[in-house]
Design a protein around this motif. Structure first.
Motif, PDB file in Angstrom:
ATOM      1  N   LYS A  14     -37.006  42.097 -11.568  1.00 53.32           N
ATOM      2  CA  LYS A  14     -35.112  41.591 -11.879  1.00 53.32           C
ATOM      3  C   LYS A  14     -35.113  41.004 -11.055  1.00 53.32           C
ATOM      4  O   LYS A  14     -34.684  39.920 -10.673  1.00 53.32           O
ATOM      5  CB  LYS A  14     -34.335  42.603 -11.827  1.00 53.32           C
ATOM      6  CG  LYS A  14     -35.372  43.963 -13.126  1.00 53.32           C
ATOM      7  CD  LYS A  14     -33.945  44.978 -13.087  1.00 53.32           C
ATOM      8  CE  LYS A  14     -34.838  46.080 -12.159  1.00 53.32           C
ATOM      9  NZ  LYS A  14     -35.904  46.972 -11.305  1.00 53.32           N
ATOM     10  N   SER A  15     -35.274  41.766  -9.420  1.00 53.32           N
ATOM     11  CA  SER A  15     -34.665  41.136  -8.407  1.00 53.32           C
ATOM     12  C   SER A  15     -34.878  39.125  -8.382  1.00 53.32           C
ATOM     13  O   SER A  15     -34.119  38.198  -8.014  1.00 53.32           O
ATOM     14  CB  SER A  15     -34.275  41.362  -7.345  1.00 53.32           C
ATOM     15  OG  SER A  15     -33.878  42.769  -6.815  1.00 53.32           O
ATOM     16  N   THR A  16     -36.811  39.779  -8.469  1.00 55.77           N
ATOM     17  CA  THR A  16     -37.552  37.895  -8.423  1.00 55.77           C
ATOM     18  C   THR A  16     -36.199  36.881  -9.591  1.00 55.77           C
ATOM     19  O   THR A  16     -36.339  35.696  -9.379  1.00 55.77           O
ATOM     20  CB  THR A  16     -38.520  38.622  -9.056  1.00 55.77           C
ATOM     21  OG1 THR A  16     -39.497  39.096  -7.686  1.00 55.77           O
ATOM     22  CG2 THR A  16     -39.374  36.659  -8.523  1.00 55.77           C
TER      23      THR A  16
ATOM     24  N   HIS B 138     -26.131  40.001  -3.708  1.00 53.03           N
ATOM     25  CA  HIS B 138     -26.565  40.495  -3.481  1.00 53.03           C
ATOM     26  C   HIS B 138     -27.374  42.307  -3.286  1.00 53.03           C
ATOM     27  O   HIS B 138     -26.595  42.972  -2.939  1.00 53.03           O
ATOM     28  CB  HIS B 138     -28.042  40.228  -2.478  1.00 53.03           C
ATOM     29  CG  HIS B 138     -28.295  38.406  -2.668  1.00 53.03           C
ATOM     30  ND1 HIS B 138     -29.393  38.344  -3.260  1.00 53.03           N
ATOM     31  CD2 HIS B 138     -27.636  37.575  -1.929  1.00 53.03           C
ATOM     32  CE1 HIS B 138     -29.016  37.183  -3.645  1.00 53.03           C
ATOM     33  NE2 HIS B 138     -28.225  36.385  -2.885  1.00 53.03           N
ATOM     34  N   GLN B 139     -28.676  42.930  -3.803  1.00 47.08           N
ATOM     35  CA  GLN B 139     -29.139  44.513  -3.257  1.00 47.08           C
ATOM     36  C   GLN B 139     -28.665  44.732  -2.329  1.00 47.08           C
ATOM     37  O   GLN B 139     -27.930  45.865  -2.499  1.00 47.08           O
ATOM     38  CB  GLN B 139     -30.475  44.252  -4.008  1.00 47.08           C
ATOM     39  CG  GLN B 139     -30.821  46.110  -4.006  1.00 47.08           C
ATOM     40  CD  GLN B 139     -32.381  45.904  -5.160  1.00 47.08           C
ATOM     41  OE1 GLN B 139     -32.720  44.411  -5.283  1.00 47.08           O
ATOM     42  NE2 GLN B 139     -32.589  46.733  -5.252  1.00 47.08           N
ATOM     43  N   HIS B 140     -28.854  44.342  -0.588  1.00 46.10           N
ATOM     44  CA  HIS B 140     -28.211  43.989   0.558  1.00 46.10           C
ATOM     45  C   HIS B 140     -28.006  42.807   0.761  1.00 46.10           C
ATOM     46  O   HIS B 140     -27.746  41.889   0.585  1.00 46.10           O
ATOM     47  CB  HIS B 140     -29.808  44.487   1.132  1.00 46.10           C
ATOM     48  CG  HIS B 140     -31.325  44.659   0.663  1.00 46.10           C
ATOM     49  ND1 HIS B 140     -31.543  44.344  -0.013  1.00 46.10           N
ATOM     50  CD2 HIS B 140     -30.655  46.795   0.584  1.00 46.10           C
ATOM     51  CE1 HIS B 140     -32.595  46.071  -0.761  1.00 46.10           C
ATOM     52  NE2 HIS B 140     -31.865  46.955  -0.170  1.00 46.10           N
TER      53      HIS B 140
ATOM     54  N   LEU C 262     -25.225  40.325 -10.283  1.00 43.03           N
ATOM     55  CA  LEU C 262     -24.396  41.942  -9.450  1.00 43.03           C
ATOM     56  C   LEU C 262     -26.294  42.615  -9.514  1.00 43.03           C
ATOM     57  O   LEU C 262     -26.455  42.807 -10.489  1.00 43.03           O
ATOM     58  CB  LEU C 262     -23.754  42.424 -10.132  1.00 43.03           C
ATOM     59  CG  LEU C 262     -21.912  41.774 -10.265  1.00 43.03           C
ATOM     60  CD1 LEU C 262     -20.706  42.574 -10.826  1.00 43.03           C
ATOM     61  CD2 LEU C 262     -21.468  41.724  -9.301  1.00 43.03           C
ATOM     62  N   ASP C 263     -26.520  42.699  -8.431  1.00 44.02           N
ATOM     63  CA  ASP C 263     -28.346  43.078  -8.134  1.00 44.02           C
ATOM     64  C   ASP C 263     -27.794  44.530  -7.555  1.00 44.02           C
ATOM     65  O   ASP C 263     -27.296  44.527  -5.918  1.00 44.02           O
ATOM     66  CB  ASP C 263     -28.323  42.337  -7.474  1.00 44.02           C
ATOM     67  CG  ASP C 263     -30.648  42.652  -7.595  1.00 44.02           C
ATOM     68  OD1 ASP C 263     -30.650  43.654  -8.395  1.00 44.02           O
ATOM     69  OD2 ASP C 263     -31.531  42.159  -6.764  1.00 44.02           O
ATOM     70  N   GLU C 264     -27.923  45.668  -8.754  1.00 44.30           N
ATOM     71  CA  GLU C 264     -27.888  46.832  -8.096  1.00 44.30           C
ATOM     72  C   GLU C 264     -26.829  46.840  -7.456  1.00 44.30           C
ATOM     73  O   GLU C 264     -26.412  47.430  -7.088  1.00 44.30           O
ATOM     74  CB  GLU C 264     -29.362  47.228  -7.617  1.00 44.30           C
ATOM     75  CG  GLU C 264     -30.053  47.401  -8.706  1.00 44.30           C
ATOM     76  CD  GLU C 264     -31.634  48.085  -7.805  1.00 44.30           C
ATOM     77  OE1 GLU C 264     -31.118  49.677  -7.252  1.00 44.30           O
ATOM     78  OE2 GLU C 264     -32.629  47.898  -7.955  1.00 44.30           O
ATOM     79  N   PRO C 265     -25.138  46.873  -8.093  1.00 41.14           N
ATOM     80  CA  PRO C 265     -24.113  46.803  -7.096  1.00 41.14           C
ATOM     81  C   PRO C 265     -24.473  48.071  -7.560  1.00 41.14           C
ATOM     82  O   PRO C 265     -23.089  48.784  -6.339  1.00 41.14           O
ATOM     83  CB  PRO C 265     -23.121  46.039  -8.451  1.00 41.14           C
ATOM     84  CG  PRO C 265     -23.647  46.492 -10.108  1.00 41.14           C
ATOM     85  CD  PRO C 265     -25.531  46.124  -9.754  1.00 41.14           C
TER      86      PRO C 265
ATOM     87  N   SER D   2     -40.374  45.489  -3.692  1.00 39.99           N
ATOM     88  CA  SER D   2     -38.705  46.114  -3.861  1.00 39.99           C
ATOM     89  C   SER D   2     -37.971  47.106  -3.571  1.00 39.99           C
ATOM     90  O   SER D   2     -38.151  47.990  -3.263  1.00 39.99           O
ATOM     91  CB  SER D   2     -38.818  45.945  -5.784  1.00 39.99           C
ATOM     92  OG  SER D   2     -39.168  47.205  -6.110  1.00 39.99           O
ATOM     93  N   GLY D   3     -36.814  46.524  -4.068  1.00 38.47           N
ATOM     94  CA  GLY D   3     -36.025  48.163  -3.629  1.00 38.47           C
ATOM     95  C   GLY D   3     -36.123  49.049  -3.798  1.00 38.47           C
ATOM     96  O   GLY D   3     -36.412  50.369  -2.710  1.00 38.47           O
ATOM     97  N   GLY D   4     -37.085  49.543  -5.214  1.00 48.34           N
ATOM     98  CA  GLY D   4     -37.180  50.988  -5.383  1.00 48.34           C
ATOM     99  C   GLY D   4     -38.231  51.250  -4.687  1.00 48.34           C
ATOM    100  O   GLY D   4     -38.313  52.582  -4.457  1.00 48.34           O
TER     101      GLY D   4
HETATM  102 MG   LIG Z   1     -34.547  44.609  -7.066  1.00 48.18          MG
END
Ligand SMILES: [Mg+2]
Ligand SMILES: Nc1ncnc2c1ncn2[C@@H]1O[C@H](COP(=O)(O)OP(=O)(O)OP(=O)(O)O)[C@@H](O)[C@H]1O
Lengths: 380, 513
Positions: free
Chosen positions: B52-54, B94-96, B174-177, B413-415
């Motif tokens: 997803k983020s990619t 971003h996620q971060h 919005l990436d995992e807001p 990935s974040g997870g």
């Molecule tokens: Mg991600």
């Protein structure tokens, strides 16, 4: 398999931007191009100049040997900066640590009277230790008082410089009538086959063997081998030991290191101690192998600062420091020859080195230049 | 009605066609299609590492796709860097976060597009006015003069959104807001999203929380291991349907847990006082204890001293007074090293700051606390063979993807970053496991797994201390629930008797004890 022009360009792009070695080589090439442009602008033929430099490095055994001698301290100061850098510290102080190393080496080399096989190790170890402390002071200041190592090492550089000059004017150390110290005892001298070279038999043998005669004309010494060994040792410590793991963890992310139970402050001091020791070793080898004494210095000699450039070109890799140090030594030694041979200013070499460092420091620029090219190629 | 019919009359603002992205041999996106419509919210759903983020980084110009094309308002565009994305009205949170900490809110928002008066002097007055105007228009209230380092994560996120809007974003990614938000902040964010779409903005929303997707999104693209699975109309499906499409199997939302008699008290805190960064008391005479074989949940709204409490226990922050004990031993003001050696493990709140060394690979990260011990080191020399074997075990057991122990933590990935930390801490098999927001950013399947791991730890007679802003999680997993408010425990209830309303009231300071 069909390889189109576009593919090829893409390959080059990947090589230059994703592989660090490729990127470094391109930066070196671009640095040489910039130097050529300056030469041409000043009315000199750059091909002729680079020809002279190349011949000045390789055409005689003694030239190669001089290049190696020149490169030795740069490899070590490069390692010093690279080591600190890998552990998250910026060691601007290699210069001062080098000075401390050479002063202590001269002092122990002159004042102590020890047998041959013991004297050199004693000289080197005490110089390394002293310079390690000099570096460690900066680490301690950072750990204890939060003083940034860039600030403290710059100040320590000046203190080291004046300390050396002060010692040179000290009775008992100053050679009467000169602005230099006494020379170290012969037992502390590390030049290869030094006594043999000057002996009757040695001179006779060399007369019949011009290759060796030319090679041994120079202050060729064991320093280079030691520098290479150090590079291997640094690589090993950083990548293969628990100590290296700790130091790198602190360098990459000190918060995570702290969380993992690593003592961040202690490791910062250790890192600066090792970095200082490496620069001090450079100074010590310079004394026992080449200069045999210290002289009054008006300004910084630049071994430490060149070390920063070497570390940058090497991308802080220990093995890279050997190659970058050799490149640097070669350019400095060979580059000096365009002055007498074609009256071209040898400062061009500083421009070349500066440009290489510049291109390496801004990978973005090279990427942009290359990706523009790629785009145009792609849209046709 | 079906996706095709519903979307027929809508205006397409973005079309991503057959996007493929490879990292070396690894395919992160495999021919993915995404359409975004004006004034609509399009959700992206997929497991950790699904890509997803990619995909969003490609749309924002941070990665270039290996193949495929992007159309904006019907025109093909080549987004080679974020500036081009911004020119085309795309903004990304971003996620971060990517804010400059010592700068103020307003300075961060205008950065790169500072309004200037004559002679290019920065016109701060105009900047403040502009910021105020946008924030009022969309209900994004912030204090423009506050420094980023002093405001909450929820506020920082608003700053990121404002920053994008300030640059004229029409399409907002919005990436995992909500991963970093408290339940209250999530409600507010969903309202903000509604305000934005009302004004004609389009939103791409990445989330693992199905509840949010059903509450906020119109459409949902589902990706599994880089592959395009389906695009659905959210109002025509439900949470279970989304979840099974995403994972490819049925997922259970509540965890099975047997009753268990808890044992002796193993960990205790007495009259603890801890100060925060600004030297204000954050933990105020707090008392707490955890028994063997129990999970103690700590419920509370962010900023009520949880962070300081955890840091004090783990030796990362100074204790002013009070006492912390484990197994009868006093560990007050011990170093992190000493705390770890007393068999306390800690899944930290902030995975990127504390939990991982991003420039280490997975295997190096799995030995962060044990790198110097046998079998990872022998006489100070690292034993990489053993380290790799160990890392492989953890990767397998905790389903870290991809299964490559030599992959840099940064590229996970974040997870999956979170999974590495959990794997490391749980495998240390501590007497006390402190888990702070352990499921933040994890997909539903992974959450299930982590909850099981925590319960297994408890079933083995170990103590678990769980800190979470998500009441659901606390209520599902814990045996006892303590509520923290302004640095004090305002009540402890048995999880079986807990009621959401009552806990909510206690968390807001209306304690009953
Ligand atoms: Mg991600
Ligand atoms: N720069 C990179 N180099 C190599 N692999 C990468 C890189 N960036 C991402 N990947 C890989 O691509 C895959 C997809 O990652 P991505 O971050 O898009 O996942 P995601 O769907 O956002 O997951 P999460 O929900 O955990 O955030 C992962 O397996 C990741 O390891």
């Amino acid at each position: 398999m069909k390889l189109t022009f576009k593919d090829l360009r893409k390959k080059i792009y990947i090589f230059a931007t994703e592989k660090t070695i490729g990127f470094t080589l391109i930066s070196i090439f671009l640095g040489l191009v910039v130097g050529a442009i300056f030469l041409a602008a000043a009315g000199f033929n750059p091909f002729q100049a680079y020809g002279i430099i190349l011949r000045g490095i390789f055409s005689k055994p003694s030239y190669i040997s001089y290049t190696i001698v020149r490169a030795t301290p740069l490899i070590l100061t490069g390692l010093s900066v690279a080591f600190a850098f890998k552990t998250g510290l910026f060691n601007i102080g290699a210069e001062g640590q080098f000075i401390i190393g050479s002063v202590v080496a001269t002092a122990t080399g002159y004042f102590l009277h020890l047998p041959l096989l013991i004297h050199i190790p004693v000289v080197i170890i005490s110089a390394v230790f002293a310079a390690g402390i000099w570096g460690g002071i900066a680490g301690y200041f950072k750990a204890k008082f939060g003083v940034h190592e860039v600030i403290s090492t710059i100040m320590l550089n000046w203190i080291a410089l004046y300390f050396q000059n002060f010692l040179i004017y000290t009775e008992g150390f100053q050679k009467p009538g000169g602005e230099t110290s006494y020379s170290i005892q012969p037992t502390a001298n590390m030049m290869i086959l030094k006594t043999w070279k000057q002996s009757e038999a040695g001179r006779e043998w060399l007369l019949q063997h011009p290759f060796w005669k030319d090679l041994l004309r120079t202050p060729l010494n064991w320093g280079f081998l030691i520098a290479v060994l150090m590079a291997i040792l640094v690589w090993f410590i950083l990548n293969k030991t628990a100590l290296g793991y700790r130091l790198r963890a602190v360098g990459f992310n000190k918060f995570a290191a702290e969380y993992g139970g690593i003592n961040v402050n202690k490791n910062m001091i250790i890192s600066m101690f090792i970095a200082g020791g490496l620069a001090g070793l450079a100074g010590a080898l310079q004394v026992v192998g080449v200069s045999h004494k210290v002289t009054l210095i008006a300004a910084m000699e630049g071994y430490g600062f060149d070390g920063i450039a070497v570390a940058l070109i090497a991308n802080s890799s220990a093995m890279g420091c050997i190659l970058a140090g050799l490149l640097f030594g070669a350019l400095k030694y060979g580059g000096a020859k365009i002055q007498p041979f074609m009256q071209a200013p040898s400062e061009v070499i500083s421009i070349v080195i500066g440009s290489i460092v510049f291109f390496i420091s801004i990978p973005k620029l090279i990427k942009v230049i290359l990706s523009r090219k790629n785009k145009k190629g792609g849209s046709k | 009605m079906g996706y095709e019919n519903v979307t027929q009359s809508l205006t397409k603002v973005i079309e991503m066609k057959k996007i493929t992205k490879k990292f070396g041999d690894f395919v992160a996106n495999d021919s993915v299609n995404l359409d975004v419509f004006k004034g609509k919210v399009h959700a992206l759903l997929g497991e950790n590492g699904a890509g997803k983020s990619t995909l969003m980084n490609i749309l924002y110009g941070l990665y270039s796709p290996t193949s495929g094309e992007i159309l904006i308002n019907g025109k093909k565009v080549d987004i080679t860097n974020p500036n081009i994305a911004i020119e085309h009205g795309i903004g990304m949170v971003h996620q971060h976060f990517m804010l400059i900490k010592p700068f103020t809110v307003a300075q961060n928002i205008i950065l790169g597009q500072e309004p200037t008066s004559k002679m290019s002097v920065l016109n701060m007055k105009k900047a403040l006015k502009d910021v105020k105007e946008i924030s009022e228009r969309y209900g994004l209230y912030v204090d423009p003069n506050a420094k980023i380092e002093d405001i909450s994560v929820g506020m920082q996120q608003r700053v990121e959104i404002l920053k994008a809007l300030y640059r004229g974003a029409e399409i907002l990614i919005l990436d995992e807001p909500t991963a970093v938000l408290t339940p209250q902040e999530i409600v507010e964010l969903i309202q903000i999203i509604k305000n934005l779409t009302k004004e004609g903005k389009s939103i791409i929303l990445i989330s693992h929380k199905l509840k949010e997707i059903t509450a906020a999104a119109d459409f949902c693209l589902i990706i599994r291991r880089g592959k395009h699975i389906d695009t659905v109309v959210v109002s025509e499906t439900n949470e279970e349907g989304l979840a099974s499409k995403m994972v490819g199997r049925e997922v259970s939302f509540s965890v099975a847990k047997d009753d268990k008699e808890s044992g002796d008290e193993i960990f205790s805190i007495k009259d603890l006082i801890v100060k925060d960064n600004r030297d204000i008391i954050a933990v105020d005479k707090l008392n707490l204890s955890v028994k063997k074989g129990e999970i103690l949940g700590l419920a509370g709204i962010d900023g009520n001293g949880q962070t300081e409490l955890l840091e004090a226990i783990t030796g990362l922050r100074k204790v002013e007074s009070g006492e912390i004990k484990i197994n009868g031993e006093n560990i007050t003001n011990n170093t992190p090293f000493q705390v770890i050696s007393k068999k306390i493990s800690h899944i930290p709140e902030d995975r990127q700051k504390r939990g991982l060394v991003m420039d280490f690979d997975i295997s190096e990260n799995t030995i962060l606390e044990n790198y110097y011990k046998y079998p990872f080191a022998k006489r100070g020399v690292l034993q990489y063979d053993n380290i790799r074997i160990y890392a492989k075990e953890l990767i397998d057991k905790f389903d870290v993807r991809p299964k490559e122990e030599s992959k840099m933590a940064r590229t996970l990935s974040g997870g999956n970053q979170q999974k590495v930390i959990i794997a490391r801490e749980v495998t240390n098999n501590p007497d006390l496991l402190i888990a702070a927001q352990p499921t933040r950013g994890l997909d539903v399947g992974a959450i299930e797994f982590v909850h099981k791991a925590l319960i297994e730890q408890r079933d083995n007679d170990k103590a678990v201390f769980l800190i979470s802003f998500e009441l659901d999680e606390i209520m599902n997993v814990s045996d006892r629930i303590a509520v923290i408010y302004e640095g004090k425990i305002v009540g402890i209830v048995d999880a079986k008797d807990a009621e959401v309303e009552k806990l909510g009231l206690m968390m807001a300071g209306g304690g009953n004890e």
